[in-house]
Design an enzyme around this catalytic site. Structure first.
Site, mmCIF file in Angstrom:
data_model
loop_
_atom_site.group_PDB
_atom_site.id
_atom_site.type_symbol
_atom_site.label_atom_id
_atom_site.label_comp_id
_atom_site.label_asym_id
_atom_site.label_seq_id
_atom_site.Cartn_x
_atom_site.Cartn_y
_atom_site.Cartn_z
ATOM 1 C CG ASP A 92 31.998 -48.084 57.200
ATOM 2 O OD1 ASP A 92 30.964 -48.498 57.762
ATOM 3 O OD2 ASP A 92 32.204 -46.884 56.973
ATOM 4 N NE ARG A 116 25.087 -38.895 57.015
ATOM 5 C CZ ARG A 116 24.820 -39.416 55.817
ATOM 6 N NH1 ARG A 116 24.280 -38.659 54.880
ATOM 7 N NH2 ARG A 116 25.096 -40.665 55.541
ATOM 8 N NE ARG A 128 30.165 -42.054 55.028
ATOM 9 C CZ ARG A 128 29.429 -40.955 54.898
ATOM 10 N NH1 ARG A 128 29.997 -39.807 54.666
ATOM 11 N NH2 ARG A 128 28.122 -40.999 55.010
ATOM 12 C CG HIS A 131 21.413 -41.728 47.041
ATOM 13 N ND1 HIS A 131 22.244 -40.838 46.409
ATOM 14 C CD2 HIS A 131 21.590 -41.530 48.371
ATOM 15 C CE1 HIS A 131 22.882 -40.115 47.316
ATOM 16 N NE2 HIS A 131 22.509 -40.514 48.510
ATOM 17 C CB ALA A 165 34.230 -56.381 38.165
ATOM 18 N N GLY A 215 22.914 -42.344 57.153
ATOM 19 C CA GLY A 215 22.353 -42.880 55.904
ATOM 20 C C GLY A 215 21.464 -44.073 56.180
ATOM 21 N NE ARG A 265 30.236 -58.570 32.628
ATOM 22 C CZ ARG A 265 31.550 -58.464 32.855
ATOM 23 N NH1 ARG A 265 32.372 -58.088 31.892
ATOM 24 N NH2 ARG A 265 32.039 -58.701 34.058
ATOM 25 C CE LYS A 304 37.406 -61.560 30.682
ATOM 26 N NZ LYS A 304 38.574 -61.265 31.464
ATOM 27 C CG ASN A 305 32.570 -59.720 23.708
ATOM 28 O OD1 ASN A 305 32.267 -59.666 24.893
ATOM 29 N ND2 ASN A 305 31.958 -60.506 22.844
ATOM 30 C CB THR A 351 26.258 -48.261 57.406
ATOM 31 O OG1 THR A 351 26.960 -47.837 56.219
ATOM 32 C CG2 THR A 351 27.198 -49.100 58.233
ATOM 33 C CB ILE A 352 24.790 -49.749 52.118
ATOM 34 C CG1 ILE A 352 25.372 -48.377 51.749
ATOM 35 C CG2 ILE A 352 23.268 -49.712 52.187
ATOM 36 C CD1 ILE A 352 25.097 -47.976 50.298
ATOM 37 C CG ASP A 353 29.148 -47.029 53.651
ATOM 38 O OD1 ASP A 353 28.567 -47.127 52.557
ATOM 39 O OD2 ASP A 353 29.232 -45.945 54.280
ATOM 40 C CG ASP A 410 32.529 -44.655 61.638
ATOM 41 O OD1 ASP A 410 32.653 -45.455 62.565
ATOM 42 O OD2 ASP A 410 33.438 -44.340 60.861
ATOM 43 N N GLY A 411 29.076 -42.317 62.472
ATOM 44 C CA GLY A 411 28.642 -41.025 63.009
ATOM 45 C C GLY A 411 27.636 -41.213 64.135
HETATM 46 O O1 F6P Z 1 27.118 -44.292 54.553
HETATM 47 C C1 F6P Z 1 26.199 -44.660 53.585
HETATM 48 C C2 F6P Z 1 26.385 -43.830 52.320
HETATM 49 O O2 F6P Z 1 25.445 -44.264 51.356
HETATM 50 C C3 F6P Z 1 27.802 -43.838 51.737
HETATM 51 O O3 F6P Z 1 28.084 -44.997 51.004
HETATM 52 C C4 F6P Z 1 27.790 -42.576 50.931
HETATM 53 O O4 F6P Z 1 29.100 -42.054 50.800
HETATM 54 C C5 F6P Z 1 26.926 -41.644 51.757
HETATM 55 O O5 F6P Z 1 26.132 -42.462 52.595
HETATM 56 C C6 F6P Z 1 26.032 -40.742 50.953
HETATM 57 O O6 F6P Z 1 25.389 -39.886 51.824
HETATM 58 P P1 F6P Z 1 24.153 -38.976 51.405
HETATM 59 O O7 F6P Z 1 22.959 -39.859 51.199
HETATM 60 O O8 F6P Z 1 23.984 -38.043 52.548
HETATM 61 O O9 F6P Z 1 24.528 -38.293 50.125
#
Ligand code: F6P
Length: 340
Positions: free
Chosen positions: A147, A89, A189, A270, A204, A28, A172, A231-232, A143-145, A120-121
């Site tokens: 992780d 990918r 993910r 996205h 939140a 991604g 909001r 809260k409203n 990666t935006i995750d 990761d991948g």
């Molecule tokens: O790993 C980045 C990510 O945006 C995850 O947050 C999400 O689950 C995944 O990729 C979405 O993948 P794709 O763009 O292939 O749908």
């Protein structure tokens, strides 16, 4: 006494046999990947090396989609989202035949080492490829995750977080106008970093993440008590990997149990992957890009360059892949305390 600062010199790695470095982005895309490609290219050139851009990630490695990169090729890209090298990918890279083809292409193009930018991948593929063919590879976490184990932040995470809070701020407004309860699903993910820190930053009322069990009863009571007080509007951020079935299912159940609530769901999707990288992501990507090339020229390989306590950290691929980065449980407490 002033501290002496050592400045890198172009001939620092003159004896290292790596002369041509390939760079690719895979998996991604994440905002800041271009800043990393720029940094890898410029650093390689600074140290007298040639750089080859590999397009479409590992797919491009197999299809020999290569283009030499000069310094000017990476001008004006630091501010761009996406990746000029494109990404993919690749299923074929999962096969031994695919990787053999990739290795042959590297040999033919005289590419001695690789910098791979992804998650990761990407690092799983890199680890196997390096092990099978002995190619020196260094990874940059993109990666935006957020992780990946062994780095406090990944390139793209900060920009995605900012996109989330901008979107939640807007939701909001309308939630408050209609006194509604919104469930907003965010990416990540299997990880809850975006949801958790996005939740704190956007105020939140609750956050549902994969790392903890979702207890709907507690959530409902909690929301109810929020409504009873001042809260409203209420915003619940739901990580896409959360285990109770996603934002739509949870919303349906809450609506059934409490028909008095006016419930809506938004899936941010996205939009979280795009946009111009924030200053933090540009700086992180630039620092990691420099570090990745220096790490290769220092004869290190099969490692990810990360950032820990504002210092560059090297993490072996197998650790970055194998271990889960842990969420700070104190952050969950913070959500509860701050929304009370
Ligand atoms: O790993 C980045 C990510 O945006 C995850 O947050 C999400 O689950 C995944 O990729 C979405 O993948 P794709 O763009 O292939 O749908």
């Amino acid at each position: 006494m002033s501290k002496e600062i050592r400045v890198s010199m172009p001939d620092d790695y003159i004896d290292n046999p790596i002369k041509r470095i390939g760079v690719l982005t895979s998996g991604g895309d994440a905002p800041g990947m271009n800043a990393a490609v720029r940094a890898v290219t410029r650093t390689s050139i600074f140290y007298g090396r040639e750089v080859v851009g590999i397009f479409h990630g590992y797919k491009g490695l197999i299809e020999k989609n290569f283009k030499p990169l000069a310094s000017g090729d990476v001008s004006n890209i630091i501010q761009l989202g996406g990746t000029i090298l494109k990404t993919a990918r690749s299923q074929e890279f999962h096969t031994r035949e695919g990787r053999e083809k990739a290795y042959q292409n590297l040999q033919e193009a005289g590419i001695d080492a690789l910098v791979v930018i992804g998650g990761d991948g990407t690092f799983t593929g890199a680890r196997i490829f390096a092990q099978e063919f002995g190619v020196p590879i260094v990874g940059i976490p993109g990666t935006i995750d957020n992780d990946l184990f062994g780095t406090d932040f990944t390139v793209g995470y900060d920009t995605a977080l900012n996109t989330i809070i901008e979107a939640v701020d807007k939701i909001r407004d309308t939630a408050t106008a209609h006194e509604r309860l919104f469930f907003i699903e965010v990416m990540g993910r299997d990880a809850g970093f975006l949801a958790l820190n996005g939740g704190i930053a956007s105020g939140a009322e609750a956050v549902l993440i994969p790392e903890t069990d979702t207890d709907l009863m507690t959530l409902e009571n909690f929301i109810k008590s929020g409504y009873r007080k001042s809260k409203n509007s209420s915003i619940v951020l739901v990580a896409e990997g959360e285990k109770a079935g996603g934002a739509f299912n949870i919303a349906k159940q809450v609506e059934n149990d409490y028909p008095q609530y006016d419930v809506r769901v938004t899936v941010l999707g996205h939009i979280q992957r795009g946009g111009s990288p924030t200053a933090s992501d540009r700086i992180l990507a630039s620092r990691l890009g420099v570090a990745a090339v220096e790490t290769l020229l220092d004869d290190q390989q099969s490692v990810m360059v990360g950032i820990e306590n504002d210092e560059i950290a090297l993490v072996p691929f197998n650790k970055a892949i194998k271990y889960d980065k842990e969420l700070n449980p104190k952050l969950l407490d913070s959500i509860r305390i701050l929304s009370s």
